[in-house]
Design a protein around this motif. Structure first.
Motif, mmCIF file in Angstrom:
data_model
loop_
_atom_site.group_PDB
_atom_site.id
_atom_site.type_symbol
_atom_site.label_atom_id
_atom_site.label_comp_id
_atom_site.label_asym_id
_atom_site.label_seq_id
_atom_site.Cartn_x
_atom_site.Cartn_y
_atom_site.Cartn_z
ATOM 1 N N VAL A 58 73.884 56.084 -25.527
ATOM 2 C CA VAL A 58 72.845 55.373 -26.276
ATOM 3 C C VAL A 58 73.119 53.876 -26.286
ATOM 4 N N LEU A 59 74.351 53.501 -26.640
ATOM 5 C CA LEU A 59 74.704 52.088 -26.697
ATOM 6 C C LEU A 59 74.671 51.429 -25.326
ATOM 7 N N ASN A 60 74.958 52.219 -24.294
ATOM 8 C CA ASN A 60 74.969 51.655 -22.944
ATOM 9 C C ASN A 60 73.577 51.180 -22.517
ATOM 10 N N LEU A 62 71.265 49.921 -24.571
ATOM 11 C CA LEU A 62 71.084 48.646 -25.250
ATOM 12 C C LEU A 62 71.997 47.583 -24.659
ATOM 13 N N ASN A 63 73.228 47.979 -24.320
ATOM 14 C CA ASN A 63 74.190 47.044 -23.741
ATOM 15 C C ASN A 63 73.714 46.526 -22.381
ATOM 16 N N ASN A 64 73.185 47.422 -21.556
ATOM 17 C CA ASN A 64 72.671 47.016 -20.241
ATOM 18 C C ASN A 64 71.474 46.078 -20.381
ATOM 19 N N PHE A 65 70.617 46.355 -21.367
ATOM 20 C CA PHE A 65 69.456 45.490 -21.598
ATOM 21 C C PHE A 65 69.912 44.076 -21.968
ATOM 22 N N ILE A 66 70.908 43.970 -22.847
ATOM 23 C CA ILE A 66 71.407 42.656 -23.268
ATOM 24 C C ILE A 66 72.084 41.938 -22.099
ATOM 25 N N GLU A 67 72.878 42.698 -21.320
ATOM 26 C CA GLU A 67 73.591 42.092 -20.200
ATOM 27 C C GLU A 67 72.633 41.566 -19.122
ATOM 28 N N PRO A 86 82.497 42.270 -23.941
ATOM 29 C CA PRO A 86 82.751 42.399 -25.392
ATOM 30 C C PRO A 86 81.636 41.826 -26.252
ATOM 31 N N LEU A 87 81.044 40.698 -25.806
ATOM 32 C CA LEU A 87 79.954 40.080 -26.566
ATOM 33 C C LEU A 87 78.729 40.998 -26.609
ATOM 34 N N CYS A 88 78.378 41.580 -25.477
ATOM 35 C CA CYS A 88 77.206 42.466 -25.414
ATOM 36 C C CYS A 88 77.422 43.735 -26.237
ATOM 37 N N ILE A 89 78.630 44.287 -26.194
ATOM 38 C CA ILE A 89 78.936 45.483 -27.001
ATOM 39 C C ILE A 89 78.843 45.157 -28.485
ATOM 40 N N THR A 90 79.384 43.997 -28.863
ATOM 41 C CA THR A 90 79.336 43.577 -30.267
ATOM 42 C C THR A 90 77.901 43.400 -30.737
ATOM 43 N N LEU A 91 77.078 42.760 -29.916
ATOM 44 C CA LEU A 91 75.667 42.569 -30.274
ATOM 45 C C LEU A 91 74.931 43.905 -30.373
ATOM 46 N N SER A 92 75.260 44.839 -29.485
ATOM 47 C CA SER A 92 74.631 46.168 -29.532
ATOM 48 C C SER A 92 74.965 46.884 -30.837
ATOM 49 N N LEU A 93 76.236 46.856 -31.223
ATOM 50 C CA LEU A 93 76.658 47.499 -32.467
ATOM 51 C C LEU A 93 76.023 46.825 -33.679
ATOM 52 N N VAL A 187 84.172 57.013 -37.073
ATOM 53 C CA VAL A 187 84.997 55.885 -36.616
ATOM 54 C C VAL A 187 85.622 56.198 -35.258
ATOM 55 N N ILE A 188 86.161 57.423 -35.112
ATOM 56 C CA ILE A 188 86.761 57.825 -33.834
ATOM 57 C C ILE A 188 85.699 57.809 -32.728
ATOM 58 N N ALA A 189 84.495 58.333 -33.044
ATOM 59 C CA ALA A 189 83.412 58.374 -32.055
ATOM 60 C C ALA A 189 83.006 56.965 -31.627
ATOM 61 N N ILE A 190 82.896 56.044 -32.592
ATOM 62 C CA ILE A 190 82.495 54.667 -32.272
ATOM 63 C C ILE A 190 83.552 53.980 -31.406
ATOM 64 N N VAL A 191 84.830 54.139 -31.781
ATOM 65 C CA VAL A 191 85.915 53.520 -30.997
ATOM 66 C C VAL A 191 85.930 54.083 -29.578
ATOM 67 N N PHE A 192 85.755 55.399 -29.471
ATOM 68 C CA PHE A 192 85.755 56.050 -28.148
ATOM 69 C C PHE A 192 84.571 55.568 -27.316
ATOM 70 N N ALA A 193 83.405 55.436 -27.959
ATOM 71 C CA ALA A 193 82.211 54.957 -27.249
ATOM 72 C C ALA A 193 82.404 53.527 -26.760
ATOM 73 N N ILE A 194 82.997 52.678 -27.606
ATOM 74 C CA ILE A 194 83.258 51.285 -27.210
ATOM 75 C C ILE A 194 84.199 51.240 -26.004
ATOM 76 N N TYR A 195 85.219 52.078 -26.034
ATOM 77 C CA TYR A 195 86.173 52.112 -24.921
ATOM 78 C C TYR A 195 85.473 52.537 -23.626
ATOM 79 N N ILE A 196 84.604 53.552 -23.714
ATOM 80 C CA ILE A 196 83.906 54.029 -22.520
ATOM 81 C C ILE A 196 83.027 52.927 -21.929
ATOM 82 N N ILE A 197 82.266 52.231 -22.797
ATOM 83 C CA ILE A 197 81.374 51.181 -22.302
ATOM 84 C C ILE A 197 82.173 50.003 -21.741
#
Length: 386
Positions: A58-60, A62-67, A86-93, A187-197
């Protein structure tokens, strides 16, 4: 002789495979309940990581759109290449959390206001209900009982809470414990998702290297092809689902303005947000919206429910299959079927996953059928020439 030996070895292997397959099927049928319980435990253990993978998809989007759309025109440089992801991931979150905060901040004050309004208008409620009962010639004893119940409504609730304070404390403790578990998993899911992206290119390269070491090139190419199809399918589903939620929320807002129903903005946003859950999400929003309006006017609450039921039929049979079904390449009837099955198997999470998963299976099956038909046509043409 060698040919006969090889044929015998092949036959022996086929027999062993068939016997092993039958044995596994019998074992699975005999121990079906234990296997299901074991799988449930495994899924529960890995649920934060499964949620993280879904959240990453899901975040990817939004992240791709921002990038690509927002920062795509910025010239590459060493500093920008390090900061960009990192900037795009932060903005997505931030956008996701701001959306959730906006909805909650819009809904919770209205719930409080509705509760206070309900307390103030309770005497008027009593008169309206008694008036309706009198119009239908309800006997006087029943009318008096209803009036007495409404007069003691607040007292009944207070007495119940006081008389069951231990139960209330127990329930509160259980809710708090469950909330802590949910937050920790989130929290674990969000951290894992951030790592994947953040590391998606590195992860893709590592998986390709691992597959290349143990699998044939043809198999690796096929897996990469299916993975690319899965990514496209899930991305299209997220985009289509958000577009459908926006359309449904807008139609709800316009309809409530025309019908002059209260809390049009709040309920429209709420329904649009809950409509992110395929097909059935609007019913959740309808319940909350009807509760808000009920505090002001029972008649308007009934009108609202009827309006949403009609709108839900239009949305479920026309808008949703056209928008979401088209975006994932899945016919409308299969969208409805997949959501129904997903809800019965995995609840809300099942509803979210079912449609893109069914779409992926549909695409793979369609391609396999077309390949089979084309191969049969080629064989037939060869036979005809011979």
């Amino acid at each position: 002789m060698r040919g006969d030996v090889s044929m015998k070895d092949k036959t022996r292997k086929d027999i062993i495979i068939i016997i092993s397959y039958i044995a596994l099927v019998i074992f699975a049928l005999v121990n079906f309940s234990k296997i299901i319980a074991f799988l449930g435990k495994v899924i529960n253990i890995f649920s934060p990581f499964l949620l993280g993978i879904i959240l990453a998809f899901v975040l990817n989007v939004l992240n791709n759109f921002i990038e690509k759309k927002i920062f795509g025109k910025i010239k590459p440089s060493k500093v920008w290449n390090k900061v960009k992801r990192p900037l795009c991931i932060t903005l997505s979150l931030i956008l996701v959390f701001l959306t959730i905060f906006f909805v909650m901040n819009l809904l919770i004050p209205q719930l409080k206001n509705s509760a206070s309004l309900f307390t103030d208008t309770l005497p008027a409620y009593k008169e309206d209900i008694i008036g309706i009962l009198n119009k239908f010639d309800v006997d006087e004893s029943t009318v008096n009982k209803v009036g007495e119940y409404l007069d003691n409504f607040g007292k009944v609730i207070t007495d119940y809470i006081k008389g069951n304070s231990k139960d209330v404390i127990t329930v509160t403790t259980e809710v708090a414990t469950s909330l802590i578990a949910i937050i920790s998993k989130a929290v674990i899911a969000i951290v894992f998702a951030i790592y994947i992206i953040a590391q998606k290119e590195t992860l893709k390269r590592q998986f390709n290297k691992l597959m290349s070491a143990y699998l044939k090139p043809r198999t690796v190419n096929r897996i990469n092809k299916y993975a690319s199809m899965a990514n496209t399918t899930f991305s299209n589903f997220v985009t289509g689902q958000c577009l459908e939620a926006l359309i449904f929320g807008s139609l709800c807002f316009l309809g409530m303005l025309i019908l002059r129903l209260p809390y049009a903005t709040t309920i429209a946003v709420l329904l649009g947000f809950t409509a992110l859950i395929p097909v059935f999400g609007a019913f959740i929003g309808t319940f909350l919206g009807a509760f808000l309006i009920l505090m002001i006017s029972p008649i308007k609450a009934i009108i609202f429910v009827v309006f949403i039921l009609v709108l839900q039929q239009i949305e479920g049979n026309l808008i949703y299959p056209k928008v979401v079904g088209k975006s994932v390449g899945l016919p409308g009837i299969w969208v409805l079927l997949s959501v129904t099955i997903g809800a019965s198997v995995g609840g809300i999470l099942g509803m979210l996953i079912a449609t893109p998963l069914c779409s992926l299976l549909y695409i793979l099956l369609r391609q396999a059928v077309n390949d089979r038909i084309n191969s049969n046509k080629i064989v037939n043409r060869v036979k005809e020439k011979v």
